[in-house]
Design a protein around this motif. Structure first.
Motif, PDB file in Angstrom:
ATOM      1  N   ALA A   3       0.833  -1.204   0.000  1.00  8.88           N
ATOM      2  CA  ALA A   3       0.000   0.000   0.000  1.00  8.88           C
ATOM      3  C   ALA A   3       0.864   1.249   0.000  1.00  8.88           C
ATOM      4  CB  ALA A   3      -0.921  -0.004   1.215  1.00  8.88           C
ATOM      5  N   ALA A   4       1.946   1.236   0.787  1.00  9.79           N
ATOM      6  CA  ALA A   4       2.838   2.393   0.830  1.00  9.79           C
ATOM      7  C   ALA A   4       3.537   2.605  -0.503  1.00  9.79           C
ATOM      8  CB  ALA A   4       3.866   2.215   1.942  1.00  9.79           C
ATOM      9  N   ALA A   5       3.907   1.515  -1.167  1.00  8.97           N
ATOM     10  CA  ALA A   5       4.570   1.622  -2.466  1.00  8.97           C
ATOM     11  C   ALA A   5       3.630   2.216  -3.516  1.00  8.97           C
ATOM     12  CB  ALA A   5       5.067   0.248  -2.916  1.00  8.97           C
ATOM     13  N   ILE A   6       2.391   1.750  -3.549  1.00  8.08           N
ATOM     14  CA  ILE A   6       1.416   2.275  -4.513  1.00  8.08           C
ATOM     15  C   ILE A   6       1.111   3.737  -4.207  1.00  8.08           C
ATOM     16  CG2 ILE A   6      -0.975   2.090  -5.284  1.00  8.08           C
ATOM     17  CD1 ILE A   6      -0.732  -0.948  -4.873  1.00  8.08           C
ATOM     18  N   ASP A   7       0.904   4.038  -2.937  1.00  8.98           N
ATOM     19  CA  ASP A   7       0.587   5.406  -2.528  1.00  8.98           C
ATOM     20  C   ASP A   7       1.684   6.372  -2.974  1.00  8.98           C
ATOM     21  OD1 ASP A   7      -0.733   7.515  -1.248  1.00  8.98           O
ATOM     22  OD2 ASP A   7       0.293   7.155   0.640  1.00  8.98           O
ATOM     23  N   TRP A   8       2.949   6.020  -2.698  1.00  3.91           N
ATOM     24  CA  TRP A   8       4.051   6.908  -3.049  1.00  3.91           C
ATOM     25  C   TRP A   8       4.229   7.027  -4.559  1.00  3.91           C
ATOM     26  CZ3 TRP A   8       7.085  10.733  -3.077  1.00  3.91           C
ATOM     27  CH2 TRP A   8       8.254  10.727  -3.828  1.00  3.91           C
ATOM     28  N   THR A   9       4.244   5.917  -5.268  1.00  2.00           N
ATOM     29  CA  THR A   9       4.506   5.956  -6.704  1.00  2.00           C
ATOM     30  C   THR A   9       3.446   6.775  -7.430  1.00  2.00           C
ATOM     31  OG1 THR A   9       5.440   3.728  -6.498  1.00  2.00           O
ATOM     32  CG2 THR A   9       5.060   4.546  -8.713  1.00  2.00           C
ATOM     33  N   CYS A  10       2.200   6.597  -7.067  1.00  2.48           N
ATOM     34  CA  CYS A  10       1.127   7.352  -7.703  1.00  2.48           C
ATOM     35  C   CYS A  10       1.159   8.824  -7.290  1.00  2.48           C
ATOM     36  CB  CYS A  10      -0.219   6.728  -7.372  1.00  2.48           C
ATOM     37  SG  CYS A  10      -0.480   5.104  -8.126  1.00  2.48           S
ATOM     38  N   ALA A  17       4.481  10.592   2.012  1.00  2.00           N
ATOM     39  CA  ALA A  17       4.192   9.259   1.490  1.00  2.00           C
ATOM     40  C   ALA A  17       5.475   8.473   1.272  1.00  2.00           C
ATOM     41  CB  ALA A  17       3.408   9.367   0.183  1.00  2.00           C
ATOM     42  N   ARG A  18       6.516   9.154   0.829  1.00  2.00           N
ATOM     43  CA  ARG A  18       7.795   8.463   0.634  1.00  2.00           C
ATOM     44  C   ARG A  18       8.424   8.071   1.961  1.00  2.00           C
ATOM     45  NH1 ARG A  18      13.313   8.373  -0.884  1.00  2.00           N
ATOM     46  NH2 ARG A  18      13.555   7.471  -2.968  1.00  2.00           N
ATOM     47  N   GLU A  19       8.307   8.940   2.946  1.00  2.00           N
ATOM     48  CA  GLU A  19       8.850   8.632   4.267  1.00  2.00           C
ATOM     49  C   GLU A  19       8.169   7.404   4.864  1.00  2.00           C
ATOM     50  OE1 GLU A  19       8.357  12.243   6.392  1.00  2.00           O
ATOM     51  OE2 GLU A  19       9.916  13.302   5.253  1.00  2.00           O
ATOM     52  N   ARG A  20       6.858   7.281   4.652  1.00  2.00           N
ATOM     53  CA  ARG A  20       6.157   6.086   5.143  1.00  2.00           C
ATOM     54  C   ARG A  20       6.684   4.839   4.457  1.00  2.00           C
ATOM     55  NH1 ARG A  20       1.720   9.654   4.951  1.00  2.00           N
ATOM     56  NH2 ARG A  20       1.103   8.902   2.891  1.00  2.00           N
ATOM     57  N   LEU A  21       6.908   4.922   3.151  1.00  2.00           N
ATOM     58  CA  LEU A  21       7.416   3.774   2.418  1.00  2.00           C
ATOM     59  C   LEU A  21       8.810   3.391   2.899  1.00  2.00           C
ATOM     60  CD1 LEU A  21       7.473   1.675   0.174  1.00  2.00           C
ATOM     61  CD2 LEU A  21       8.174   3.497  -1.403  1.00  2.00           C
ATOM     62  N   VAL A  22       9.704   4.361   3.006  1.00  2.00           N
ATOM     63  CA  VAL A  22      11.067   4.061   3.449  1.00  2.00           C
ATOM     64  C   VAL A  22      11.059   3.456   4.849  1.00  2.00           C
ATOM     65  CG1 VAL A  22      13.295   5.104   4.029  1.00  2.00           C
ATOM     66  CG2 VAL A  22      12.117   5.780   1.930  1.00  2.00           C
ATOM     67  N   ASP A  23      10.232   3.995   5.728  1.00  2.00           N
ATOM     68  CA  ASP A  23      10.148   3.465   7.084  1.00  2.00           C
ATOM     69  C   ASP A  23       9.697   2.015   7.077  1.00  2.00           C
ATOM     70  OD1 ASP A  23      10.122   3.899  10.054  1.00  2.00           O
ATOM     71  OD2 ASP A  23       7.994   3.444   9.770  1.00  2.00           O
ATOM     72  N   ARG A  24       8.722   1.686   6.239  1.00  2.00           N
ATOM     73  CA  ARG A  24       8.226   0.304   6.195  1.00  2.00           C
ATOM     74  C   ARG A  24       9.237  -0.623   5.534  1.00  2.00           C
ATOM     75  NH1 ARG A  24       1.838   1.681   4.815  1.00  2.00           N
ATOM     76  NH2 ARG A  24       1.388   2.528   6.901  1.00  2.00           N
ATOM     77  N   LEU A  25       9.991  -0.134   4.567  1.00  2.00           N
ATOM     78  CA  LEU A  25      11.052  -0.944   3.981  1.00  2.00           C
ATOM     79  C   LEU A  25      12.126  -1.249   5.013  1.00  2.00           C
ATOM     80  CD1 LEU A  25      11.493   0.713   0.453  1.00  2.00           C
ATOM     81  CD2 LEU A  25      10.715  -1.614   0.925  1.00  2.00           C
ATOM     82  N   LYS A  26      12.480  -0.272   5.796  1.00  2.00           N
ATOM     83  CA  LYS A  26      13.490  -0.488   6.839  1.00  2.00           C
ATOM     84  C   LYS A  26      13.014  -1.544   7.843  1.00  2.00           C
ATOM     85  CE  LYS A  26      15.627   4.105   6.710  1.00  2.00           C
ATOM     86  NZ  LYS A  26      15.777   5.389   7.450  1.00  2.00           N
ATOM     87  N   ARG A  27      11.749  -1.490   8.199  1.00  2.38           N
ATOM     88  CA  ARG A  27      11.212  -2.481   9.127  1.00  2.38           C
ATOM     89  C   ARG A  27      11.227  -3.875   8.508  1.00  2.38           C
ATOM     90  NH1 ARG A  27       5.752   0.421  11.525  1.00  2.38           N
ATOM     91  NH2 ARG A  27       6.739   2.376  12.239  1.00  2.38           N
ATOM     92  N   ALA A  28      10.954  -3.929   7.206  1.00  3.65           N
ATOM     93  CA  ALA A  28      10.889  -5.221   6.530  1.00  3.65           C
ATOM     94  C   ALA A  28      12.243  -5.912   6.464  1.00  3.65           C
ATOM     95  CB  ALA A  28      10.330  -5.039   5.112  1.00  3.65           C
TER      96      ALA A  28
END
Length: 244
Positions: free
Chosen positions: A88-95, A231-242
């Motif tokens: 969801a974060a990836a789609i949100d940021w890319t769009c 939106a990008r910060e949310r994505l990066v944060d979730r990638l770091k957690r992953a």
């Protein structure tokens, strides 16, 4: 544009009036187009007007300067992915990036194809590593299409094309290890997968996100920094957690 019927990737939606919505869709031949959807906030339309969805869109406007009226029919839904935090974060940021960065009505066929590829990879890949490198490449392509491309062909200091390991934040040009001696700490790491191809490992992918993020913030998202970069910060944060 009196009337246009085309496939479009929904990139952004905002409320307009009590019941309507303005949707912005990325098309292959006409770039980003905005249109007013009557009843766009209804229960029936909300699942259709979601970022990442592919729709069959009909835009109608009396003049080129008028906001078009828009009717849409769902062609392919990515709504189920929005229940998963990382996709969801990836789609949100890319769009959101696409909608914020591109001027309306200007064709970017390479970006349209790449956007569809990234969204398709997010949908198909069993894990984030399967699409994260594609997302970094999309950001690089967007920078290049808007005139802010990075020169990753040869070292800005020595002219050599070998052993490129950094990017100058001032010139946006690659720098080799030899050329970076003495000031490597001032440069941005250049992940090998952007030169050699492939998916890259997680440290390289995160270096790629830092690299593109720096130039997007500096050159493209200067007027809409708070909204879009969140939106990008949310994505990066979730990638770091992953990958932790």
């Amino acid at each position: 544009m009196a009337s246009l019927t085309t496939d479009a990737i929904i990139c952004a939606v905002r409320h307009h009036g009590e019941h309507g919505a303005i949707a912005r869709g990325m098309t292959a031949d006409h770039g980003l187009i905005a249109g007013y959807v009557r009843g766009g906030r209804s229960r029936a339309m909300r699942p259709v007007l979601m970022p990442g969805n592919l729709v069959r869109a009909e835009f109608r406007a009396r003049t080129a300067d008028q906001l078009a009226s828009l009717t849409v029919e769902l062609a392919h839904s990515r709504a189920p992915l929005l229940a998963e935090p990382l996709p969801a974060a990836a789609i949100d940021w890319t769009c959101a990036l696409t909608a914020a960065a591109l001027p309306e009505g200007t064709p970017y066929p390479a970006l349209h194809e790449a956007l569809g590829g990234v969204l398709g990879a997010v949908e198909a890949a069993p894990a984030a590593r399967g699409w994260a490198a594609a997302l970094v490449r999309y950001e690089l392509l967007l920078l290049a299409e808007l005139g802010f491309g990075l020169d990753l062909t040869r070292c800005a200091a020595t002219g050599d094309a070998d052993d490129l390991a950094y990017v100058s934040p001032r010139s946006a040009a690659a720098v080799s290890r030899a050329g970076a001696v003495g000031y490597a700490h001032l440069l941005l790491p250049l992940p090998a997968f952007l030169i050699e191809g492939g998916a890259g490992d997680w440290p390289q992918i995160m270096d790629g996100m830092r690299l593109t993020g720096f130039f997007l913030e500096r050159s493209v998202l200067t007027e809409r920094r708070a909204d879009v970069l969140a939106a990008r910060e949310r994505l990066v944060d979730r990638l770091k957690r992953a990958v932790a």
